[in-house]
Structure formats: structure tokens, C-alpha cells
Design a protein around this motif. Sequence first.
Motif, short mmCIF file in Angstrom:
data_model
loop_
_atom_site.label_atom_id
_atom_site.label_comp_id
_atom_site.label_asym_id
_atom_site.label_seq_id
_atom_site.Cartn_x
_atom_site.Cartn_y
_atom_site.Cartn_z
N ILE A 82 108.14 64.35 30.10
CA ILE A 82 109.46 64.26 30.75
C ILE A 82 110.28 65.53 30.61
O ILE A 82 111.23 65.75 31.38
N LEU A 83 109.92 66.41 29.65
CA LEU A 83 110.71 67.63 29.43
C LEU A 83 110.36 68.70 30.46
O LEU A 83 109.20 68.88 30.85
N ASN A 84 111.39 69.44 30.86
CA ASN A 84 111.21 70.64 31.65
C ASN A 84 110.27 71.59 30.92
O ASN A 84 110.17 71.56 29.69
N ILE A 85 109.59 72.45 31.65
CA ILE A 85 108.61 73.37 31.05
C ILE A 85 109.23 74.16 29.90
O ILE A 85 108.60 74.39 28.87
N SER A 86 110.48 74.57 30.04
CA SER A 86 111.16 75.34 29.00
C SER A 86 112.12 74.48 28.18
O SER A 86 112.93 75.00 27.41
N GLY A 87 112.02 73.16 28.32
CA GLY A 87 112.94 72.25 27.64
C GLY A 87 112.74 72.20 26.14
O GLY A 87 111.64 72.45 25.63
N GLU A 88 113.80 71.87 25.43
CA GLU A 88 113.78 71.87 23.97
C GLU A 88 113.74 70.46 23.40
O GLU A 88 114.37 69.55 23.93
N LEU A 89 113.02 70.32 22.29
CA LEU A 89 113.04 69.11 21.48
C LEU A 89 113.69 69.49 20.15
O LEU A 89 113.19 70.37 19.44
N ILE A 90 114.83 68.85 19.83
CA ILE A 90 115.62 69.24 18.65
C ILE A 90 115.72 68.06 17.69
O ILE A 90 116.18 66.98 18.07
N LEU A 91 115.31 68.30 16.46
CA LEU A 91 115.37 67.28 15.42
C LEU A 91 116.41 67.67 14.37
O LEU A 91 116.47 68.82 13.93
N LYS A 92 117.24 66.70 13.97
CA LYS A 92 118.08 66.83 12.78
C LYS A 92 117.81 65.65 11.87
O LYS A 92 117.74 64.51 12.33
N THR A 93 117.69 65.92 10.57
CA THR A 93 117.44 64.85 9.61
C THR A 93 117.88 65.28 8.22
O THR A 93 117.92 66.48 7.91
N ASP A 94 118.21 64.31 7.41
CA ASP A 94 118.49 64.58 5.99
C ASP A 94 117.32 64.12 5.12
O ASP A 94 117.37 64.24 3.90
N ASN A 95 116.27 63.63 5.75
CA ASN A 95 115.12 63.08 5.04
C ASN A 95 114.03 64.14 4.93
O ASN A 95 113.40 64.51 5.93
N ARG A 96 113.82 64.62 3.71
CA ARG A 96 112.86 65.71 3.52
C ARG A 96 111.44 65.31 3.90
O ARG A 96 110.69 66.12 4.46
N ILE A 97 111.07 64.07 3.62
CA ILE A 97 109.71 63.63 3.97
C ILE A 97 109.52 63.66 5.48
O ILE A 97 108.49 64.13 5.98
N LEU A 98 110.50 63.16 6.23
CA LEU A 98 110.40 63.20 7.69
C LEU A 98 110.40 64.63 8.20
O LEU A 98 109.67 64.97 9.14
#
Length: 216
Positions: free
Chosen positions: A144-160
Motif C-alpha cells: 500500500i505504500l508509495n515507492i518512496s513512502g516511509e514506515l515510521i516506528l516509535k516505541t518505548d519497548n526495547r524488546i520490540l
Amino acid sequence: MRLRNNPKANEILENHKEFVVLNTKSHKGKWHEIFGDDHPIYIEIGMGKGDFIIENAKKYPDVNFIGIEKFPSVLVGAIKKIDDIGENLSNLRLMKEDALELTDVFDCHEVDRIYLNFSDPWPKKKHTKRRLTSETFLPIYKEILNISGELILKTDNRILFEYSLLSFQHYGLNFEDVCLDLHHSEGYEDNIQTEYERKFSPYGPIYRIVTTFKGE
């Protein structure tokens, strides 16, 4: 913590059709028509009570934002916040949908950015496939993402965080940026926080990863 069910949740969604999209799959390939423009489309999967997506819509009127939440009772919290704002955020839509179904909701390359903010870490090993950064979901995002689209993750869980680094690497994603302590690093002053982030950031670092999918 057990999710408290709101027996009127679906009724509340029905009563807010001006910004809650109900028949999500019928709009596949037509999301620019929903917004009435050709602005980029950014989605947040697991939007919680909506602070992040609402503040983004207010700050960036030339971007169309879609908040996605699996549980209607959680979605009601975001609806209340929008009602309380009392202004028309024409570049914001909300939907109740499962991330596994997103290729039926969005056409190929229809989305320009995906946010995963403080997703459930599913700490038990037998549940790793449920993590939103597992290879269960990465092919969906790529489609579903554009060819140059970004996937951005934020988390406070070190294991994840560590699991996601490996998962992204194994799937062949490009790492555009990796931050080990978002709130204490330079260059991230425009960070918009979620309600969870404000509550738990005093207890440890916030991790952030920005990735893109490699072209064919």
C-alpha cells in the motif's frame, strides 16, 4: 489492561460520518476523492485515543491523515477529542479496521507514510507474528505504500525495538534514521507526542526508526 467495552461505540461511529469512514473497503483506490484533493496520505495504525493523528492534522493542513483503530471503544475517545476541538479538520478521517485487511482498504501505492506508534509489543515468543513490525504485516505495508513512502516506528519497548530492527533488516528495508533516545536527541524538535508517550517517556528512552522499502 483490559479494554473497557463501550456498548454505544458503534452507534457513536455511525453518528460521526463526517469524519468516520464506515465502509472502508468500498473506497479502495479512491481516498483522494474522499478528501477532495491530491495531497499525500499518511496513516497511523493503532491510533489509540488520537492525540498524535489529530495534532498532525492541525499542524499539517496540506497532508491527509487517516487514523486506524481496531477497537471501536478506543476510537470513541478520538471522536470525543475531535468534537471537543470544535473545528473542521477536513484533512482527517478515522476508521475501525484491522491492519491485516489494509490491502483491501488501500490500493497499491496509495499511501505515502505509515506510523506505528507504541504498538502492542506482544512480548511472548509465541505471539511474535502479531507484532505490527513482523513479516506478517511488512508485505501489507509494502503493497500500500508509495515507492518512496516511509514506515515510521516509535516505541518505548526495547524488546520490540530490537525485534523490529532485525525484522526490517531481514525483509530488506532501508534504514533512513534510527534514534535511540528521541526526547534527548537534537534534530527531533518537531516530534508530536502520543498520549502514551507523554505519560511514559519520563521512565526511559523513546526509540524511533524511519525505514523505506527497497525498489524492485
